[in-house]
Scaffold this motif. Structure first.
Motif, mmCIF file in Angstrom:
data_model
loop_
_atom_site.group_PDB
_atom_site.id
_atom_site.type_symbol
_atom_site.label_atom_id
_atom_site.label_comp_id
_atom_site.label_asym_id
_atom_site.label_seq_id
_atom_site.Cartn_x
_atom_site.Cartn_y
_atom_site.Cartn_z
ATOM 1 N N PRO A 293 0.817 -1.213 0.000
ATOM 2 C CA PRO A 293 0.000 0.000 0.000
ATOM 3 C C PRO A 293 0.850 1.263 0.000
ATOM 4 O O PRO A 293 2.005 1.244 0.410
ATOM 5 C CB PRO A 293 -0.813 -0.116 1.291
ATOM 6 N N SER A 294 0.249 2.346 -0.478
ATOM 7 C CA SER A 294 0.888 3.670 -0.474
ATOM 8 C C SER A 294 2.190 3.703 -1.275
ATOM 9 O O SER A 294 3.086 4.473 -0.946
ATOM 10 C CB SER A 294 1.160 4.165 0.936
ATOM 11 N N SER A 295 2.294 2.892 -2.300
ATOM 12 C CA SER A 295 3.496 2.969 -3.118
ATOM 13 C C SER A 295 3.433 4.218 -3.991
ATOM 14 O O SER A 295 2.350 4.717 -4.308
ATOM 15 C CB SER A 295 3.633 1.718 -3.981
ATOM 16 N N ALA A 296 4.606 4.737 -4.344
ATOM 17 C CA ALA A 296 4.744 5.971 -5.126
ATOM 18 C C ALA A 296 4.075 7.161 -4.434
ATOM 19 O O ALA A 296 3.681 8.121 -5.075
ATOM 20 C CB ALA A 296 4.178 5.800 -6.532
ATOM 21 N N PHE A 297 3.961 7.114 -3.126
ATOM 22 C CA PHE A 297 3.375 8.226 -2.366
ATOM 23 C C PHE A 297 4.224 9.487 -2.563
ATOM 24 O O PHE A 297 5.438 9.460 -2.426
ATOM 25 C CB PHE A 297 3.331 7.835 -0.888
ATOM 26 N N MET A 298 3.597 10.568 -2.971
ATOM 27 C CA MET A 298 4.269 11.861 -3.189
ATOM 28 C C MET A 298 5.434 11.761 -4.185
ATOM 29 O O MET A 298 6.435 12.465 -4.048
ATOM 30 C CB MET A 298 4.757 12.441 -1.864
ATOM 31 N N MET A 299 5.272 10.897 -5.166
ATOM 32 C CA MET A 299 6.303 10.748 -6.200
ATOM 33 C C MET A 299 6.438 12.065 -6.970
ATOM 34 O O MET A 299 5.451 12.716 -7.300
ATOM 35 C CB MET A 299 5.858 9.627 -7.140
ATOM 36 N N ASN B 168 -4.131 2.859 -2.424
ATOM 37 C CA ASN B 168 -3.618 4.232 -2.453
ATOM 38 C C ASN B 168 -2.330 4.386 -3.258
ATOM 39 O O ASN B 168 -1.410 5.098 -2.851
ATOM 40 C CB ASN B 168 -3.404 4.764 -1.035
ATOM 41 N N LEU B 169 -2.292 3.755 -4.400
ATOM 42 C CA LEU B 169 -1.131 3.900 -5.274
ATOM 43 C C LEU B 169 -1.039 5.347 -5.753
ATOM 44 O O LEU B 169 -2.041 5.944 -6.131
ATOM 45 C CB LEU B 169 -1.260 2.950 -6.474
ATOM 46 N N ALA B 170 0.170 5.884 -5.716
ATOM 47 C CA ALA B 170 0.460 7.218 -6.252
ATOM 48 C C ALA B 170 -0.320 8.324 -5.551
ATOM 49 O O ALA B 170 -0.675 9.319 -6.158
ATOM 50 C CB ALA B 170 0.201 7.260 -7.752
ATOM 51 N N ASP B 171 -0.573 8.169 -4.275
ATOM 52 C CA ASP B 171 -1.286 9.220 -3.535
ATOM 53 C C ASP B 171 -0.451 10.507 -3.540
ATOM 54 O O ASP B 171 0.752 10.470 -3.291
ATOM 55 C CB ASP B 171 -1.530 8.759 -2.100
ATOM 56 N N SER B 172 -1.119 11.630 -3.845
ATOM 57 C CA SER B 172 -0.449 12.942 -3.838
ATOM 58 C C SER B 172 0.792 12.962 -4.722
ATOM 59 O O SER B 172 1.793 13.587 -4.376
ATOM 60 C CB SER B 172 -0.076 13.355 -2.420
ATOM 61 N N LEU C 256 -6.399 3.843 -6.337
ATOM 62 C CA LEU C 256 -5.499 4.975 -6.570
ATOM 63 C C LEU C 256 -5.650 5.959 -5.424
ATOM 64 O O LEU C 256 -6.728 6.110 -4.862
ATOM 65 C CB LEU C 256 -5.860 5.677 -7.886
ATOM 66 N N GLY C 257 -4.571 6.662 -5.105
ATOM 67 C CA GLY C 257 -4.632 7.679 -4.072
ATOM 68 C C GLY C 257 -5.151 8.994 -4.650
ATOM 69 O O GLY C 257 -5.526 9.067 -5.833
ATOM 70 N N ALA C 258 -5.157 10.042 -3.816
ATOM 71 C CA ALA C 258 -5.651 11.357 -4.229
ATOM 72 C C ALA C 258 -4.798 11.909 -5.368
ATOM 73 O O ALA C 258 -3.580 11.773 -5.369
ATOM 74 C CB ALA C 258 -5.619 12.306 -3.041
ATOM 75 N N ASP C 259 -5.462 12.507 -6.348
ATOM 76 C CA ASP C 259 -4.828 13.214 -7.462
ATOM 77 C C ASP C 259 -4.021 12.300 -8.395
ATOM 78 O O ASP C 259 -3.101 12.759 -9.068
ATOM 79 C CB ASP C 259 -3.931 14.354 -6.968
ATOM 80 N N ALA C 260 -4.357 11.017 -8.451
ATOM 81 C CA ALA C 260 -3.736 10.130 -9.445
ATOM 82 C C ALA C 260 -4.818 9.717 -10.431
ATOM 83 O O ALA C 260 -5.990 9.646 -10.069
ATOM 84 C CB ALA C 260 -3.155 8.903 -8.764
ATOM 85 N N ARG C 261 -4.447 9.501 -11.682
ATOM 86 C CA ARG C 261 -5.443 9.053 -12.661
ATOM 87 C C ARG C 261 -4.801 8.123 -13.688
ATOM 88 O O ARG C 261 -3.582 8.125 -13.860
ATOM 89 C CB ARG C 261 -6.075 10.255 -13.379
#
Lengths: 321, 238
Positions: free
Chosen positions: B142-148, B162-166, B181-186
């Motif tokens: 979970p939470s991978s690529a967070f804030m990448m 929550n992949l790619a959150d923020s 997907l996390g927030a602001d990822a598409r």
């Protein structure tokens, strides 16, 4: 940072090594927590109507006076007691068969008479030994290398939330045979403590981890299974945690939803070992690199029953025939 | 794990040295112009091969602890075992190949180079990635690529919640399922150029891009600036 470790034996041939193996498991984790250390060890030594109770004081405690007082008090409760001196403490075995021993009342009376004394733990199987400083010192002080038993949990502490002393060291207990070691922080500690105290929990320290122990006890009192209680905990306790909770016949490992704190699980037919870091597992005397080694996922609850394996039970059945 | 007898070249036995001595020895051997060194008996030890600045190939014969190969300017590292937290943290250039699985925070904040994990990666893989390429043959937690912020993640298996959150920028390719997907990822349509790039990146590690059903994930760029009317787009990650 703190270190946690747990050990569950399925093979009775291993029981004699419980103390020494658990201590060697937490030894490498001392780098994660040099402030204090402790273990809760489980063995089935007392009979059904007895409980073990460990008292901790200090070198200036008037132990003779304490012993006399204990014998008097417990005689009044019609519960004979056997006192065995241990370093800076007493290990009591209390016979409850015909008595009316009440733990809350006893603790209150003890505290008003000898404020420096602390009940470290009580139960039929559990014994808690904890101390500030190095694991080696704890081991030597209580000769834990020779402790024989079925399962146990251990901790090395790097203090973040409360004072460094023996009482604020892990494992924490909240009921008979219930012990908890925790790595992490409880963010909603004050709210949780307030709620639990309203439900009758008696907190003994200012440590946030103690609240988790009381929370679990409260869930069990509601008639919930340990499993149901721990899943409820994931919603109710906020913060970061990877903790181990042990009861007389179970050990559970819980990891928070962020997977913020580490744990590695090692499983073979004979045993389960849990440690904060992989390198600690290499200290197992019978370490097998082909064993199942995995990390729990975020929000994962693992519960192991401390019962003889299917294999051992089958063997016993064969013998009985 | 490679058997000791099969190892060739210069060997450094970790069991006889402190971590500082091991890393100093690696640096010395690199300045001497050695081409390959093998560390034996790593025993899950933390901070091995950190702060390297060399093209010398470092092979580690066994599992390692935290921060392996981290803070390196330039590295060529192969690990024949599992890794603890934060393998290759803040890597600047070079390559790290892990023949086992990696625990949490793999390739955290890595700015350059390639980190390839042939097993699975734990939670927060590629957290705050700043330009490196991260390849995971298995799944990520979970939470991978967070804030990448920049760079590329190629995940052949499944991705946790929550992949790619923020995420700010960069691109993520997932061959398996995405839990959420996390927030602001598409998602974005994957192009022929992307497939070409995937084949190019995965090929050297013996992976065939076309055996996976890759999906592409980028930043939706809706939350660069906070506007109260966007409140609903700020998903509660947990």
């Amino acid at each position: 940072m703190c270190g946690i470790a747990g050990l569950i034996y399925y093979n009775s041939a291993l029981y004699d090594s419980l103390g020494s193996t658990l201590l060697s498991l937490i030894q490498p984790l001392e780098t994660r927590g040099p402030d204090s250390c402790g273990v809760a060890l489980y063995s089935g030594q007392v009979t059904a109507a007895q409980i073990k109770l460990l008292l901790h004081g200090n070198s200036s405690t008037p132990w003779l006076q304490v012993q006399q007082w204990l014998e008097q008090q417990l005689a009044a409760m019609n519960s004979p007691v056997d006192c065995q001196p241990i370093p800076e403490g007493l290990r009591l075995v209390i016979d409850l068969a015909n008595g009316n021993f009440d733990p809350a009342q006893f603790k209150q009376a003890l505290h008003s008479q000898f404020p420096m004394l602390h009940v470290v733990g009580m139960g039929q199987a559990m014994e808690i030994y904890k101390e500030t400083g190095a694991i080696e010192l704890l081991n030597r002080k209580y000769s834990l290398n020779h402790f024989s038993g079925t399962h146990g949990i251990g901790h090395t502490r790097m203090a973040t939330e409360s004072v460094v002393d023996t009482h604020h060291s892990h494992p924490f207990t909240s009921s008979y045979d219930l012990a908890l070691v925790h790595n992490g922080q409880v963010s909603n500690y004050y709210k949780l403590r307030f709620q639990l105290e309203r439900m009758g929990a008696m907190f003994e320290t200012q440590n946030d981890s103690e609240a988790i122990a009381h929370y679990i006890h409260y869930q069990l009192l509601q008639g919930k299974s340990l499993e149901a209680g721990l899943y409820q905990l994931l919603d109710d306790i906020d913060g970061t945690y990877t903790f181990l909770v042990a009861t007389r016949d179970k050990v559970a490992l819980v990891r928070d939803k962020f997977a913020a704190k580490p744990a590695v699980i090692y499983e073979t037919e004979d045993m389960v070992a849990i440690a904060s870091e992989y390198r600690a597992l290499l200290n197992l005397p019978s370490f097998d690199s082909n064993a199942t080694i995995r990390e729990p996922s975020a929000g994962e609850v693992n519960i192991w029953s401390v019962l003889p394996t299917v294999k051992e039970t089958a063997e016993r059945t064969l013998v009985n025939r | 794990m490679t058997e000791q007898g099969m190892l060739t070249g210069t060997l450094v036995d970790c069991s006889k040295l402190t971590t500082r001595e091991i890393n100093q020895q690696l640096r010395t051997l690199a300045t001497e112009g050695l081409e390959q060194v093998t560390l034996t008996n790593p025993a899950g030890r933390h901070n091995l091969a950190v702060g390297m600045d060399t093209c010398m190939k470092i092979q580690i014969a066994g599992p390692v602890g935290y921060y392996c190969g981290g803070l390196s300017e330039q590295i060529h590292l192969e690990i024949d075992g599992n890794c603890g937290w934060s393998v290759g943290e803040n890597l600047m250039a070079g390559q790290i190949l892990i023949r086992g699985s990696a625990s949490a925070n793999a390739a955290a904040t890595a700015r350059g180079g390639t980190i390839c994990i042939l097993g699975h990666a734990g939670p927060r893989a590629g957290i705050s990635l700043k330009g490196a390429t991260v390849i995971v043959k298995g799944n990520v937690g979970p939470s991978s690529a967070f804030m990448m912020q920049q760079g590329r993640m190629i995940i052949c298996g499944d991705a946790g919640a929550n992949l790619a959150d923020s995420i700010y920028q960069g691109e993520i390719f997932v061959g398996g399922r995405v839990a959420s997907l996390g927030a602001d990822a598409r998602y974005e349509p994957i192009t022929g150029q992307d497939w070409q790039m995937l084949a190019q990146e995965l090929g050297p590690f013996g992976l065939d891009a076309h055996t996976y059903n890759f999906k592409k994930i980028v930043c939706a760029e809706q939350l660069y600036h906070f506007k109260p009317r966007d409140f609903s787009k700020w998903k509660d990650a947990y």
